[in-house]
Design a protein around this motif. Structure first.
Motif, PDB file in Angstrom:
ATOM      1  N   ASP A  30      58.400  59.191  17.228  1.00 39.70           N
ATOM      2  CA  ASP A  30      57.761  59.869  18.402  1.00 39.70           C
ATOM      3  C   ASP A  30      56.317  59.892  18.169  1.00 39.70           C
ATOM      4  N   ASP A  31      56.122  59.548  19.015  1.00 34.45           N
ATOM      5  CA  ASP A  31      54.713  59.767  18.875  1.00 34.45           C
ATOM      6  C   ASP A  31      54.504  61.188  19.336  1.00 34.45           C
ATOM      7  N   HIS A  32      54.088  62.033  18.449  1.00 35.52           N
ATOM      8  CA  HIS A  32      53.891  63.436  18.788  1.00 35.52           C
ATOM      9  C   HIS A  32      52.509  63.634  19.370  1.00 35.52           C
ATOM     10  N   ASP A  33      52.017  62.741  20.187  1.00 35.90           N
ATOM     11  CA  ASP A  33      50.710  62.890  20.813  1.00 35.90           C
ATOM     12  C   ASP A  33      49.661  63.147  19.761  1.00 35.90           C
ATOM     13  N   ILE A 417      65.636  72.450  16.143  1.00 37.32           N
ATOM     14  CA  ILE A 417      65.288  71.065  15.835  1.00 37.32           C
ATOM     15  C   ILE A 417      63.932  71.053  15.146  1.00 37.32           C
ATOM     16  N   LEU A 418      63.776  70.160  14.202  1.00 33.74           N
ATOM     17  CA  LEU A 418      62.524  70.044  13.450  1.00 33.74           C
ATOM     18  C   LEU A 418      62.113  68.573  13.415  1.00 33.74           C
ATOM     19  N   SER A 419      60.855  68.314  13.740  1.00 32.07           N
ATOM     20  CA  SER A 419      60.334  66.955  13.677  1.00 32.07           C
ATOM     21  C   SER A 419      59.025  66.962  12.901  1.00 32.07           C
ATOM     22  N   LEU A 420      58.943  66.116  11.878  1.00 33.93           N
ATOM     23  CA  LEU A 420      57.767  66.052  11.015  1.00 33.93           C
ATOM     24  C   LEU A 420      57.030  64.749  11.295  1.00 33.93           C
ATOM     25  N   TYR A 421      55.779  64.871  11.676  1.00 38.15           N
ATOM     26  CA  TYR A 421      55.012  63.721  12.165  1.00 38.15           C
ATOM     27  C   TYR A 421      53.748  63.530  11.348  1.00 38.15           C
ATOM     28  N   ASP A 422      53.481  62.275  11.007  1.00 39.94           N
ATOM     29  CA  ASP A 422      52.293  61.921  10.240  1.00 39.94           C
ATOM     30  C   ASP A 422      51.276  61.262  11.172  1.00 39.94           C
ATOM     31  N   TYR A 423      50.132  61.931  11.363  1.00 40.67           N
ATOM     32  CA  TYR A 423      49.115  61.400  12.262  1.00 40.67           C
ATOM     33  C   TYR A 423      48.540  60.068  11.777  1.00 40.67           C
ATOM     34  N   LYS A 424      48.405  59.941  10.469  1.00 38.56           N
ATOM     35  CA  LYS A 424      47.718  58.770   9.931  1.00 38.56           C
ATOM     36  C   LYS A 424      48.468  57.482  10.260  1.00 38.56           C
ATOM     37  N   THR A 425      49.778  57.512  10.137  1.00 38.77           N
ATOM     38  CA  THR A 425      50.587  56.329  10.438  1.00 38.77           C
ATOM     39  C   THR A 425      51.195  56.380  11.838  1.00 38.77           C
ATOM     40  N   ARG A 426      51.040  57.531  12.511  1.00 37.44           N
ATOM     41  CA  ARG A 426      51.681  57.777  13.806  1.00 37.44           C
ATOM     42  C   ARG A 426      53.189  57.579  13.713  1.00 37.44           C
ATOM     43  N   SER A 427      53.773  58.149  12.673  1.00 36.43           N
ATOM     44  CA  SER A 427      55.200  57.932  12.405  1.00 36.43           C
ATOM     45  C   SER A 427      55.958  59.247  12.327  1.00 36.43           C
ATOM     46  N   SER A 428      57.195  59.223  12.834  1.00 42.96           N
ATOM     47  CA  SER A 428      58.120  60.329  12.616  1.00 42.96           C
ATOM     48  C   SER A 428      58.715  60.167  11.224  1.00 42.96           C
ATOM     49  N   LEU A 429      58.187  60.925  10.279  1.00 41.97           N
ATOM     50  CA  LEU A 429      58.684  60.821   8.918  1.00 41.97           C
ATOM     51  C   LEU A 429      60.083  61.398   8.799  1.00 41.97           C
TER      52      LEU A 429
END
Length: 439
Positions: A30-33, A417-429
């Protein structure tokens, strides 16, 4: 005290000869914006038994949409895969904890596509939601290569590491071209393994996984296939510190409602602070930033709305929630937990269209030079812990006046629900559903 979120993830793919050609024993994003606001450190004052907390200003993290970065070219495709996979796993396991790393799974199968041919290769890309009419295979592999580089960047405040390993049968030959590409593009290590000695092979693989997940996954395998050609392992390890730490002394026991009939007692971390929060008709959503350019989105569906929120969980839903975000003071209660989850990818990915690679129709001839190879087993295991450890958070703290009003209370006392997002790679870790924090 700093609060750590530890994710240990390992993915296993076992290749064997297809039965109808060699007669070997069968075994079975996801791209968490990118423009979310990050909270900053704050200070906790404890005077006369009161829990007063000052806050730092909101700090905007500016993220440039530079699609020329290799890993950003695959970000939207990985995001679609992450959400599609979550919805499928949620449907298949409606009442269990779910824990998996979308980026780990997509990396492993993109890696495997190096040795896939014809329809098998097309299906892998389609199953991973990678549209090869829009993005070249070269860009796909370079994207994953760059993503792994960023995950292993030692200069980040986040402790992140990821990689791949091939455990290759001593009795079978793997093409050197495949091994060379595996090492060059996917940082893959290669180990010679005697699968006929099943106990030794199992211990060799489990030891490798345990070491690279920092002890979080000590036993990925309970057995190995003695006819295996190779076992592919993908792992990711994550350890993060909240920008706004919780205080251990404020952690108290409380009730978590698993369902209408089951309530368990778990420790709840509590904190009064400034967060981006959305209260919608479907859910309460809280964005909690990490130091190091990552964020966790905690989504608490309203009563009776869990399955509805899950099946509408996608990039558009997150954008809608973020439009409703207001930065405000809240009393936040989060359970402290450690959960694990195992996903049978052979079963799940087949439902997403990635099917042939698990059957006798598989063409993985780019690995061995022979077409008679298929995946016999694909298992993904992840462990997630949210807890308080270590010393007080370092750094200077600025104080901010707290409004003289009672803040709303946000309590994660039922499945979320929990979603962990890394801005640097734009990835749902990482994506998870916590139904029971005790399991």
């Amino acid at each position: 005290m700093r609060v750590l979120l530890l994710v240990g993830v390992a993915l296993l793919i076992t290749l064997v000869f297809a039965d109808h050609r060699k007669g070997h024993r069968k075994q079975d994003k996801d791209d968490h914006d990118d423009k979310d606001s990050h909270d900053h450190s704050d200070h906790h004052n404890h005077k006369h038994g009161h829990h007063k907390k000052g806050e730092h200003h909101d700090k905007k993290h500016h993220h440039h949409h530079n699609e020329s970065l290799p890993c950003h070219k695959i970000a939207d495709y990985n995001s679609k895969f992450a959400f599609d996979l979550f919805r499928q796993v949620a449907l298949d396991h409606p009442s269990e904890n779910i824990v998996f790393s979308p980026v780990s799974i997509s990396t492993a199968f993109a890696f495997l596509s190096l040795g896939a041919k014809a329809q098998t290769r097309s299906q892998i890309f389609e199953g991973l939601r990678l549209n090869t009419s829009e993005i070249s295979e070269k860009d796909i592999h370079e994207g994953f290569h760059h993503l792994l580089d960023l995950l292993n960047d030692a200069d980040r405040e986040l402790q992140l590491s990821g990689g791949n390993a091939l455990f290759i049968s001593k009795e079978h030959k793997i093409l050197q071209t495949f091994l060379d590409e595996a090492k060059k593009l996917y940082h893959s290590e290669a180990f010679s393994t005697d699968f006929k000695n099943t106990e030794e092979a199992k211990n060799q693989i489990n030891s490798y996984v345990e070491k690279n997940t920092h002890g979080k996954i000590p036993e990925l395998l309970d057995s190995v296939d003695q006819d295996a050609i190779f076992v592919l392992i993908n792992y990711i390890y994550f350890r993060g510190k909240w920008e706004n730490p919780f205080e251990e002394e404020w952690t108290k026991e409380g009730d978590f409602h698993v369902n209408e009939n089951t309530t368990v007692t778990v420790p709840f971390m509590s904190r009064t602070g400034m967060y981006n929060v959305a209260f919608t008709d479907e859910a309460t959503v809280v964005s909690i930033p990490y130091k190091g350019n990552a964020v966790a989105l905690f989504i608490l569906p309203n009563e009776g709305k869990l399955s509805e929120v899950e099946q509408n969980f996608n990039k558009e839903a997150i954008k809608t929630w973020k439009k409703s975000f207001h930065r405000r003071l809240v009393d936040l209660y989060l359970p402290k937990f450690s959960v694990s989850g195992t996903v049978n990818l052979k079963e799940t990915l087949s439902k997403l269209g990635l099917e042939d690679v698990f059957t006798d129709s598989a063409d993985l001839s780019g690995i061995t030079g022979e077409p008679n190879v298929k995946i016999s087993r694909a298992v993904h295991k992840a462990v997630l812990s949210v807890d308080e450890k270590g010393t007080e958070a370092a750094g200077t703290t600025a104080l901010e006046a707290i409004p003289m009003m009672l803040p709303p209370r946000v309590q994660f006392t039922r499945p979320f629900i929990l979603s962990l997002y890394d801005y640097k790679t734009r990835s749902s870790l990482f994506i998870g559903r916590i139904v029971n924090p005790q399991k």
